[in-house]
Design a protein around this motif. Structure first.
Motif, PDB file in Angstrom:
ATOM      1  N   UNK A  45     -11.856   4.496 -33.144  1.00 17.33           N
ATOM      2  CA  UNK A  45     -12.385   4.213 -34.472  1.00 17.33           C
ATOM      3  C   UNK A  45     -13.866   4.608 -34.497  1.00 17.33           C
ATOM      4  N   UNK A  46     -14.417   4.600 -35.703  1.00 18.19           N
ATOM      5  CA  UNK A  46     -15.823   4.984 -35.823  1.00 18.19           C
ATOM      6  C   UNK A  46     -16.696   3.994 -35.051  1.00 18.19           C
ATOM      7  N   UNK A  47     -17.514   4.516 -34.140  1.00 16.67           N
ATOM      8  CA  UNK A  47     -18.385   3.681 -33.327  1.00 16.67           C
ATOM      9  C   UNK A  47     -19.825   4.124 -33.517  1.00 16.67           C
ATOM     10  N   UNK A  48     -20.646   3.173 -33.908  1.00 17.59           N
ATOM     11  CA  UNK A  48     -22.084   3.379 -33.991  1.00 17.59           C
ATOM     12  C   UNK A  48     -22.724   2.307 -33.113  1.00 17.59           C
ATOM     13  N   UNK A  49     -23.144   2.670 -31.900  1.00 19.61           N
ATOM     14  CA  UNK A  49     -23.660   1.664 -30.973  1.00 19.61           C
ATOM     15  C   UNK A  49     -24.944   0.997 -31.456  1.00 19.61           C
ATOM     16  N   UNK A  50     -25.028  -0.294 -31.200  1.00 24.32           N
ATOM     17  CA  UNK A  50     -26.218  -1.081 -31.479  1.00 24.32           C
ATOM     18  C   UNK A  50     -26.542  -1.828 -30.188  1.00 24.32           C
ATOM     19  N   UNK A  51     -27.525  -1.340 -29.450  1.00 24.33           N
ATOM     20  CA  UNK A  51     -27.847  -1.874 -28.131  1.00 24.33           C
ATOM     21  C   UNK A  51     -28.986  -2.883 -28.247  1.00 24.33           C
ATOM     22  N   UNK A  52     -28.752  -4.073 -27.720  1.00 24.92           N
ATOM     23  CA  UNK A  52     -29.772  -5.124 -27.680  1.00 24.92           C
ATOM     24  C   UNK A  52     -30.107  -5.409 -26.218  1.00 24.92           C
ATOM     25  N   UNK A  53     -31.384  -5.350 -25.879  1.00 26.76           N
ATOM     26  CA  UNK A  53     -31.823  -5.568 -24.496  1.00 26.76           C
ATOM     27  C   UNK A  53     -32.726  -6.795 -24.450  1.00 26.76           C
ATOM     28  N   UNK A  54     -32.367  -7.750 -23.582  1.00 22.31           N
ATOM     29  CA  UNK A  54     -33.203  -8.929 -23.356  1.00 22.31           C
ATOM     30  C   UNK A  54     -33.667  -8.897 -21.904  1.00 22.31           C
ATOM     31  N   UNK A  74     -31.903  -8.594 -16.758  1.00 23.74           N
ATOM     32  CA  UNK A  74     -31.615  -7.804 -17.951  1.00 23.74           C
ATOM     33  C   UNK A  74     -30.255  -8.215 -18.493  1.00 23.74           C
ATOM     34  N   UNK A  75     -30.203  -8.457 -19.793  1.00 20.47           N
ATOM     35  CA  UNK A  75     -28.936  -8.711 -20.480  1.00 20.47           C
ATOM     36  C   UNK A  75     -28.846  -7.694 -21.599  1.00 20.47           C
ATOM     37  N   UNK A  76     -27.841  -6.828 -21.513  1.00 18.90           N
ATOM     38  CA  UNK A  76     -27.705  -5.738 -22.476  1.00 18.90           C
ATOM     39  C   UNK A  76     -26.367  -5.882 -23.182  1.00 18.90           C
ATOM     40  N   UNK A 123     -35.829   1.430 -10.556  1.00 20.04           N
ATOM     41  CA  UNK A 123     -34.561   1.201  -9.868  1.00 20.04           C
ATOM     42  C   UNK A 123     -33.580   0.483 -10.775  1.00 20.04           C
ATOM     43  N   UNK A 124     -34.083  -0.447 -11.574  1.00 17.08           N
ATOM     44  CA  UNK A 124     -33.257  -1.154 -12.553  1.00 17.08           C
ATOM     45  C   UNK A 124     -32.720  -0.159 -13.579  1.00 17.08           C
ATOM     46  N   UNK A 125     -33.589   0.710 -14.049  1.00 18.56           N
ATOM     47  CA  UNK A 125     -33.183   1.715 -15.049  1.00 18.56           C
ATOM     48  C   UNK A 125     -32.055   2.602 -14.504  1.00 18.56           C
ATOM     49  N   UNK A 126     -32.167   3.021 -13.248  1.00 16.96           N
ATOM     50  CA  UNK A 126     -31.128   3.873 -12.663  1.00 16.96           C
ATOM     51  C   UNK A 126     -29.805   3.133 -12.547  1.00 16.96           C
ATOM     52  N   UNK A 127     -29.840   1.876 -12.114  1.00 17.59           N
ATOM     53  CA  UNK A 127     -28.615   1.086 -11.976  1.00 17.59           C
ATOM     54  C   UNK A 127     -27.930   0.937 -13.329  1.00 17.59           C
ATOM     55  N   UNK A 128     -28.691   0.607 -14.367  1.00 18.41           N
ATOM     56  CA  UNK A 128     -28.122   0.439 -15.709  1.00 18.41           C
ATOM     57  C   UNK A 128     -27.506   1.748 -16.191  1.00 18.41           C
ATOM     58  N   UNK A 134     -20.517   4.897 -15.413  1.00 10.39           N
ATOM     59  CA  UNK A 134     -19.285   4.634 -14.676  1.00 10.39           C
ATOM     60  C   UNK A 134     -18.309   3.783 -15.485  1.00 10.39           C
ATOM     61  N   UNK A 135     -18.812   3.059 -16.485  1.00 12.20           N
ATOM     62  CA  UNK A 135     -17.961   2.255 -17.355  1.00 12.20           C
ATOM     63  C   UNK A 135     -17.338   3.060 -18.485  1.00 12.20           C
ATOM     64  N   UNK A 136     -17.626   4.362 -18.538  1.00 11.98           N
ATOM     65  CA  UNK A 136     -17.014   5.215 -19.548  1.00 11.98           C
ATOM     66  C   UNK A 136     -17.864   5.434 -20.787  1.00 11.98           C
ATOM     67  N   UNK A 137     -19.084   4.998 -20.769  1.00 16.74           N
ATOM     68  CA  UNK A 137     -20.003   5.172 -21.891  1.00 16.74           C
ATOM     69  C   UNK A 137     -21.045   6.222 -21.523  1.00 16.74           C
ATOM     70  N   UNK A 138     -21.751   6.753 -22.511  1.00 15.72           N
ATOM     71  CA  UNK A 138     -22.881   7.619 -22.161  1.00 15.72           C
ATOM     72  C   UNK A 138     -23.895   6.805 -21.356  1.00 15.72           C
ATOM     73  N   UNK A 139     -24.549   7.421 -20.371  1.00 18.52           N
ATOM     74  CA  UNK A 139     -25.534   6.676 -19.577  1.00 18.52           C
ATOM     75  C   UNK A 139     -26.615   6.089 -20.477  1.00 18.52           C
ATOM     76  N   UNK A 140     -26.877   4.803 -20.299  1.00 24.92           N
ATOM     77  CA  UNK A 140     -27.910   4.130 -21.083  1.00 24.92           C
ATOM     78  C   UNK A 140     -29.223   4.203 -20.329  1.00 24.92           C
ATOM     79  N   UNK A 141     -30.184   4.919 -20.893  1.00 20.57           N
ATOM     80  CA  UNK A 141     -31.518   5.010 -20.304  1.00 20.57           C
ATOM     81  C   UNK A 141     -32.421   4.032 -21.037  1.00 20.57           C
TER      82      UNK A 141
END
Length: 165
Positions: A45-54, A74-76, A123-128, A134-141
């Motif tokens: 279905x139509x997906x428009x991601x809305x990413x919230x980072x705490x 980090x909670x994303x 290092x945190x950025x690379x892990x995320x 690896x979860x099937x999404x575009x890499x989140x930078x």
């Protein structure tokens, strides 16, 4: 005749030494990735991601002299703007053990919660990025985090809650 370098004056009493920081260890303390999109069996279905980072931080003195543990949390949450459905939830606690010398006691708290996280963040950025890919999404930078601003916001929040109403 060989020239000798001039002798360096030894620091006198009360002289300040330059701060020294050494990363002794880095580690993933906790990592969770919940791929809600796949669990629900959602179609394309139509997906428009809305990413919230705490982001939150914690620092503690270790029992060894001049050693400290610093923890970045980090909670994303990534939701679909169209439906409001959760796409994924990533929680990461990443820590570092630091040897810190030459920092005055009154400056240690900001040093631990600003400078140390700056060292750990790449290092945190690379892990995320890797986990989301690896979860099937575009890499989140994840955008750079302004740890100084985050520190100031926390001080202001604490000052506000400490005031009697």
């Amino acid at each position: 005749m060989a020239e000798q370098a001039p002798a360096q004056p030894s620091p006198g009493p009360g002289a300040q030494f330059a701060p020294r920081m050494q990363v002794l260890a880095q580690y993933v303390r906790d990592l969770s990735f919940e791929n809600v999109l796949v669990q629900k069996g959602a179609g394309q279905a139509e997906i428009q991601p809305d990413v919230q980072v705490a982001v939150s931080l914690d620092a503690r003195k270790r029992s060894v002299e001049n050693q400290y543990d610093v923890l970045l949390k980090f909670k994303i949450a990534n939701k679909n703007k169209v439906s409001g459905d959760m796409l994924f939830l990533l929680e990461l606690e990443y820590g570092g053990t630091f040897l810190i010398e030459g920092v005055p006691e009154d400056q240690m708290h900001p040093f631990l919660l600003i400078e140390c996280p700056r060292m750990l963040f790449p290092f945190v950025r690379r892990i995320i990025s890797d986990v989301t890919r690896d979860g099937g999404f575009p890499p989140l930078n994840v955008d750079n985090v302004d740890f100084l601003s985050l520190y100031r916001q926390e001080l202001a929040r604490r000052a506000q809650t400490a005031q009697p109403h």
